[in-house]
Structure formats: C-alpha cells, structure tokens
Design a protein around this motif. Structure first.
Motif, PDB file in Angstrom:
ATOM      1  N   HIS A 166      32.113   7.744  21.690  1.00 42.25           N
ATOM      2  CA  HIS A 166      32.738   6.468  21.328  1.00 42.25           C
ATOM      3  C   HIS A 166      32.709   6.220  19.816  1.00 42.25           C
ATOM      4  O   HIS A 166      33.589   5.557  19.277  1.00 42.25           O
ATOM      5  CB  HIS A 166      32.171   5.291  22.132  1.00 42.25           C
ATOM      6  N   LEU A 167      31.719   6.815  19.127  1.00 43.99           N
ATOM      7  CA  LEU A 167      31.714   6.706  17.661  1.00 43.99           C
ATOM      8  C   LEU A 167      32.862   7.518  17.058  1.00 43.99           C
ATOM      9  O   LEU A 167      33.547   7.075  16.139  1.00 43.99           O
ATOM     10  CB  LEU A 167      30.382   7.192  17.086  1.00 43.99           C
ATOM     11  N   MET A 177      40.425   4.801  13.162  1.00 42.17           N
ATOM     12  CA  MET A 177      40.395   4.290  11.783  1.00 42.17           C
ATOM     13  C   MET A 177      41.059   5.254  10.812  1.00 42.17           C
ATOM     14  O   MET A 177      40.990   5.056   9.594  1.00 42.17           O
ATOM     15  CB  MET A 177      38.947   4.059  11.352  1.00 42.17           C
ATOM     16  N   ALA A 223      40.235   8.266   9.905  1.00 39.83           N
ATOM     17  CA  ALA A 223      39.268   8.839   8.976  1.00 39.83           C
ATOM     18  C   ALA A 223      39.506  10.332   8.800  1.00 39.83           C
ATOM     19  O   ALA A 223      39.967  11.018   9.703  1.00 39.83           O
ATOM     20  CB  ALA A 223      37.856   8.608   9.500  1.00 39.83           C
ATOM     21  N   ARG A 270      34.772  13.102   6.133  1.00 40.81           N
ATOM     22  CA  ARG A 270      34.112  11.804   6.002  1.00 40.81           C
ATOM     23  C   ARG A 270      33.412  11.417   7.303  1.00 40.81           C
ATOM     24  O   ARG A 270      32.329  10.829   7.285  1.00 40.81           O
ATOM     25  CB  ARG A 270      35.127  10.726   5.621  1.00 40.81           C
ATOM     26  N   PHE A 312      29.525  10.538   7.207  1.00 46.84           N
ATOM     27  CA  PHE A 312      29.069   9.176   7.471  1.00 46.84           C
ATOM     28  C   PHE A 312      28.671   8.937   8.920  1.00 46.84           C
ATOM     29  O   PHE A 312      28.032   7.949   9.226  1.00 46.84           O
ATOM     30  CB  PHE A 312      30.145   8.167   7.050  1.00 46.84           C
ATOM     31  N   TRP A 366      16.198   5.247  13.157  1.00 46.09           N
ATOM     32  CA  TRP A 366      17.036   5.003  14.338  1.00 46.09           C
ATOM     33  C   TRP A 366      16.800   6.026  15.440  1.00 46.09           C
ATOM     34  O   TRP A 366      16.165   7.021  15.208  1.00 46.09           O
ATOM     35  CB  TRP A 366      18.519   4.966  13.954  1.00 46.09           C
ATOM     36  N   SER A 371      29.481   0.022  19.367  1.00 44.13           N
ATOM     37  CA  SER A 371      29.623   1.205  18.502  1.00 44.13           C
ATOM     38  C   SER A 371      29.158   0.961  17.072  1.00 44.13           C
ATOM     39  O   SER A 371      29.718   1.518  16.133  1.00 44.13           O
ATOM     40  CB  SER A 371      31.075   1.704  18.462  1.00 44.13           C
ATOM     41  N   LEU A 372      28.143   0.137  16.900  1.00 38.53           N
ATOM     42  CA  LEU A 372      27.617  -0.053  15.548  1.00 38.53           C
ATOM     43  C   LEU A 372      26.728   1.137  15.200  1.00 38.53           C
ATOM     44  O   LEU A 372      26.025   1.668  16.049  1.00 38.53           O
ATOM     45  CB  LEU A 372      26.807  -1.350  15.465  1.00 38.53           C
ATOM     46  N   LEU A 373      26.765   1.554  13.936  1.00 41.49           N
ATOM     47  CA  LEU A 373      25.930   2.668  13.506  1.00 41.49           C
ATOM     48  C   LEU A 373      24.538   2.145  13.157  1.00 41.49           C
ATOM     49  O   LEU A 373      24.412   1.257  12.315  1.00 41.49           O
ATOM     50  CB  LEU A 373      26.553   3.360  12.288  1.00 41.49           C
ATOM     51  N   PRO A 374      23.498   2.674  13.819  1.00 35.90           N
ATOM     52  CA  PRO A 374      22.161   2.093  13.632  1.00 35.90           C
ATOM     53  C   PRO A 374      21.604   2.267  12.220  1.00 35.90           C
ATOM     54  O   PRO A 374      20.659   1.583  11.849  1.00 35.90           O
ATOM     55  CB  PRO A 374      21.300   2.835  14.658  1.00 35.90           C
ATOM     56  N   TRP A 375      22.193   3.187  11.436  1.00 38.34           N
ATOM     57  CA  TRP A 375      21.648   3.414  10.092  1.00 38.34           C
ATOM     58  C   TRP A 375      22.355   2.567   9.026  1.00 38.34           C
ATOM     59  O   TRP A 375      22.048   2.680   7.850  1.00 38.34           O
ATOM     60  CB  TRP A 375      21.712   4.890   9.722  1.00 38.34           C
ATOM     61  N   LEU A 428      33.013  -0.186   7.842  1.00 35.49           N
ATOM     62  CA  LEU A 428      33.057   1.245   8.174  1.00 35.49           C
ATOM     63  C   LEU A 428      34.438   1.862   7.946  1.00 35.49           C
ATOM     64  O   LEU A 428      34.564   2.945   7.396  1.00 35.49           O
ATOM     65  CB  LEU A 428      32.620   1.463   9.633  1.00 35.49           C
ATOM     66  N   GLY A 429      35.476   1.145   8.365  1.00 35.17           N
ATOM     67  CA  GLY A 429      36.828   1.681   8.251  1.00 35.17           C
ATOM     68  C   GLY A 429      37.185   2.041   6.820  1.00 35.17           C
ATOM     69  O   GLY A 429      37.650   3.157   6.552  1.00 35.17           O
ATOM     70  N   ARG A 435      35.189   2.603   4.372  1.00 36.18           N
ATOM     71  CA  ARG A 435      34.330   3.705   3.920  1.00 36.18           C
ATOM     72  C   ARG A 435      34.846   5.049   4.461  1.00 36.18           C
ATOM     73  O   ARG A 435      34.893   6.035   3.732  1.00 36.18           O
ATOM     74  CB  ARG A 435      32.911   3.461   4.400  1.00 36.18           C
ATOM     75  N   LEU A 436      35.266   5.058   5.727  1.00 36.75           N
ATOM     76  CA  LEU A 436      35.739   6.310   6.332  1.00 36.75           C
ATOM     77  C   LEU A 436      37.064   6.764   5.739  1.00 36.75           C
ATOM     78  O   LEU A 436      37.412   7.931   5.797  1.00 36.75           O
ATOM     79  CB  LEU A 436      35.882   6.156   7.845  1.00 36.75           C
ATOM     80  N   ARG A 494      19.582  -3.011  15.237  1.00 40.06           N
ATOM     81  CA  ARG A 494      18.431  -3.202  16.122  1.00 40.06           C
ATOM     82  C   ARG A 494      17.801  -4.581  15.967  1.00 40.06           C
ATOM     83  O   ARG A 494      17.031  -5.018  16.810  1.00 40.06           O
ATOM     84  CB  ARG A 494      17.379  -2.112  15.864  1.00 40.06           C
TER      85      ARG A 494
END
Lengths: 243, 252
Positions: free
Chosen positions: A144-145, A152, A154, A158, A162, A243, B88-92, B101-102, B104-105, B135
């Motif tokens: 899903h990521l 997006m 990408a 990248r 990322f 994480w 779908s959030l990135l934990p880091w 994010l968009g 940045r990507l 978190r």
C-alpha cells in the motif's frame, strides 16, 4: 527483572556449576582450571591481555563497519539491478558454503600476517547475514505504500530513497545485530590461522604451553568484549531506528 | 486545484478473480465535480474498480479490462489522488513530512506546498501535532494527516477506498464533515460500507452487487453535503439502501 540482573544470576549460576564440576571430578588445572584460578590469571596477565586486545578489537570493529557497508551495498545493488541479484546470489551462497577456516590460511598468504587478512576473514563471515536481512527487507515493502507512491507519480529511485530503504532499516538492524555477535569470532579465527599479535594468538600460545588458566582468561575477555560491543550496537540501533 | 474537475467514464469493465467472473460489461459515469459513492458486499470488486481507475496493478490472479477515459485533455493518471483504507503514513516521518510526501517523492521543493500544508493542519485542528510521529497519534489524527496528504496533491479527482472504516462513529462523522468541506467541487469516487456515510456525502449512490455483479444507481441527492444524519429523507433512503444491500447479500 532487568537484563543486567538476569545476566548476573545466569552468570553466577554458571560459575557455581563450573566450580562444582571441578571439585566433584577432581580435575587437574591443565584440564579445567577453577573459576578462581582463571580470575587470578586474568589479574596477573591483565597487562598482556589488554595489550593483545587492541589488535583484535581493531580488526573486529573495522571488519564490522566494512562488513556492514559491503553487505548493505550488495543488498541494494541486488534489489536495484535485477540481473545483479541473478548473478550474485549463487556467489553469495558459495561464499557462505566454503568454511571460513578452510580459506583463512589462504587469506593470510594473500593479505599477510597483519590486520588485513583478519579484517577480510571477519567481513567474509558477517556480510551474508547483513545482505540477506537487508535484501529481504527491501523486497518486503508494504504494497500500500508503493501504491500510494505510484499514484503520486514518484520516480523509481525516489521511492527507493524515501520509502523502500527506510522501511527496510529494521531488517538491516537485525542483520547488524547478528553480525556484531559474529565479528569477534571472525577476528579470532583470522588470528588463529596466522598472526603474531591479538587475543587469538595469545589463546593459541597459552594452549600450546598448557597455560589453560590463561586461555580461559582470554576467553572470558573475549566474551566480555563481545557483550559490551553487542550492547553498544544494540543501543545505537534502537536509538537510530525507532519504527 | 490546478485543473477543472473532469468527468470520468468507465466503459465495458470486466473483472475476474481466479477465473471466476466478478462482473462484465459494466459502465460507470462519474459526474464532473460530483461525489459518487459505491456500496456493495465485500469481495464484489469495488476496490479493484477503484484501483484500476487509479492506474494500480492487482494480484496476478485478477484479470481486469476496461476503457477508462475522461473529458479533459490531460491524461487521467496525472489528475488523480488516491486515498487507501490504511492511512499509509510513514513511521519515520513526522506529520508534516508525511503530509508533504507527494512533493518530496516528485522532488519538488515548493514553499507554496509548505504554506498550504500548514494551513490545512490548522483547519483540521492538528497544528500541535505537526512535529509528532504517527506512533504518537490516534487513529483519527492519522487519517486527518492522510487526508491532508491527499489534499496536497491538488488533484481534481479523488479516489477514496473506505478511508474512515477503521474509526469510531464520532471520529468518522467529524472526518466526513471535514472531507465534504475540503473536497468540494472535485470529482470523487468513494467506496464505503456505511450507507449513512454515503448518504451524508454523495451526490450519487451506486450499489455493486450480484454474481456476476451489476452496478445500479440507487439514489441521487441534490442537497449540499455534508448532510445532517437526522434528516428524515436520509433516514428513508437509508432503509432503501439497507433493503438493497440485504437483497444483494442474499444473492451470494
């Protein structure tokens, strides 16, 4: 109960067990010295042991750092360029199938009596757990990521930088933990095969002279160093990767 | 929003899963600037339909074919923001970086996006959580960050796949209200399991059901969203939807 108190209990239990074995079977010192004799040997030879620790520790730490670098780069290139993984995987497995002991003398011939041959032995022993753990992590990015990144628009590299690499770092960390435990073994094996310095050399020497108490003292030193190294690396990894 | 919201046409869609036909010859027209909600039993192919409009691949055991077009000049793939069931959030990354994010990507370093992001954090009531990591956030807060991330894409088409299904009723209600305000005038396809959610938000409600599944427009609403769930008309509609869904379930 904390890890330290548990370790102390296990350690004390082990010492008592050891003492009992020696007492019950009336073992002479050159078969199995008492824990007390080992402690005395540790004390009287403290200077010698510390002096010989320096090359071993240097080999271990340099080997560990280079092993992590090479192992990670191998995993990255295997994931990024599919044909590399196709051709590298057999090579990786072969490198692990050959007993390090068997090629260590060869490494001494090729790279000399000094640090280099030991560092290379260490790298050969530990880069596989790192490559394998990191490679698995890089291939297991949550779908899903990746879907999100795709919508997006990408770029592939990248997404790699990322999302896929950070997502694989916990896997890399477990590989590094395994490698940290193996690293001192690599250095010691390297020294056994051919060296004029280091704890492995000292052990071998003590063994040949039937100084079994000194041999055990060196062994205890190696264990203590390994525990400290693991503890430090583990702390560092937990601090860096949350994480 | 950079461009005018397009109409989207799904023409002659076919889906099979492990060689079982889930639907065929299915047509769907998403009206420009309107919200279309899609209801139906699990496993009927709603998510797949949505993912295909988003241009995403499915599992190798699925076969999907359809003509998907839109009425503007730009390719559809550049006009879509996709919001999945998971946050779908990135934990880091902290909330702000997750929302951005968009950009940045895509390697954009736009100050405009940053300002827009901060304003959105303000309007969803998360200003204090900008530096917090996923978190440290509740489920509802995470979905709000994800919603900001979707909005920052600045796309005229939004595809939502049961975005709030994991949240409690009150949080879900708040987020529906928020979405209705923030996503106004975009072409939205919203997959949901919750009839009331559909009734509060949608201009058109479809039910996908049957074996093979048929798509049926069940209700059109023309009052402005978000609607009050106590509205008499909504409650009547809810009964209609419940009946239709129960019937659909019985067909299985």
């Amino acid at each position: 109960m904390s890890i330290i108190s548990r370790s102390l209990i296990v350690f004390t239990g082990f010492i008592i067990f050891w003492q009992i074995i020696v007492s019950v079977f009336q073992l002479p010192d050159y078969i199995l010295p008492t824990p007390w004799a080992v402690l005395i040997a540790l004390k009287t030879n403290a200077h010698l042991i510390l002096q010989q620790s320096i090359p071993t520790l240097t080999e271990t730490i340099i080997g560990l750092i280079l092993g992590i670098l090479i192992g990670s780069l191998a995993a990255l290139s295997m994931v990024f360029v599919r044909s590399i993984s196709f051709w590298m995987l057999p090579l990786l497995i072969i490198s692990q199938a050959i007993p390090t002991f068997a090629i260590a003398p060869l490494l001494v011939i090729w790279f000399g009596y000094g640090l280099a041959s030991k560092i290379i032995t260490t790298i050969i022993m530990l880069f596989f757990p790192i490559t394998s753990a990191f490679f698995d992590g890089l291939r297991q990015t949550d779908q899903h990521l990746l879907d999100l990144a795709k919508t997006m628009n990408a770029k592939k590299w990248r997404i790699f930088m990322f999302i896929r690499i950070p997502a694989a770092l916990p896997h890399l960390a477990s590989g590094i933990r395994v490698a940290t435990v193996i690293a001192p073994i690599g250095a010691i094996v390297g020294e056994w095969v051919g060296a004029s310095r280091g704890l492995g050399f000292l052990m071998l020497n003590a063994n040949a002279r039937m100084q079994i108490d000194l041999m055990f003292a060196v062994l205890v030193t190696i264990i203590i160093f390994s525990l400290i190294l693991f503890f430090l690396v583990d702390k560092l990894l937990k601090w860096l990767i949350t994480w | 929003m950079t461009t005018k919201a397009p109409s989207i046409f799904v023409h002659n869609a076919f889906l099979s899963y492990e060689k079982v036909v889930l639907f065929e010859k299915l047509n769907l027209h998403l009206l420009a600037g309107k919200w279309t909600c899609l209801l139906g039993p699990s496993g009927v192919g709603k998510t797949t339909l949505l993912r295909m409009i988003a241009g995403l691949m499915n599992s190798p055991t699925e076969v999907f074919k359809a003509g998907i077009t839109c009425d503007t000049l730009f390719p559809l793939s550049t006009q879509i923001a996709y919001h999945a069931q998971q946050d779908s959030l990135l934990p880091w990354l902290n909330s702000l970086d997750n929302a951005l994010l968009g950009s940045r990507l895509r390697g954009e370093n736009s100050a405009k996006a940053l300002i827009q992001a901060k304003n959105l954090f303000q309007s969803v009531g998360l200003v204090d959580s900008i530096k917090k990591y996923p978190r440290q956030l509740s489920g509802g807060m995470k979905q709000r960050v994800a919603l900001i991330r979707t909005l920052l894409e600045n796309k005229p088409v939004i595809l939502m796949d049961e975005p709030f299904s994991a949240l409690d009723t009150i949080t879900r209600f708040q987020l529906q209200t928020l979405s209705a305000q923030l996503l106004r005038n975009r072409t939205v396809l919203w997959v949901t399991h919750d009839p009331m959610e559909a009734l509060r938000l949608a201009d058109e409600i479809y039910i996908l059901a049957g074996k093979p599944a048929i798509l049926k427009k069940i209700i059109s609403l023309n009052t402005p969203a978000p609607r009050d769930p106590g509205d008499r008309q909504l409650i009547e509609h809810q009964i209609t939807i419940f009946k239709a869904l129960t019937k659909a379930k019985a067909l299985y």
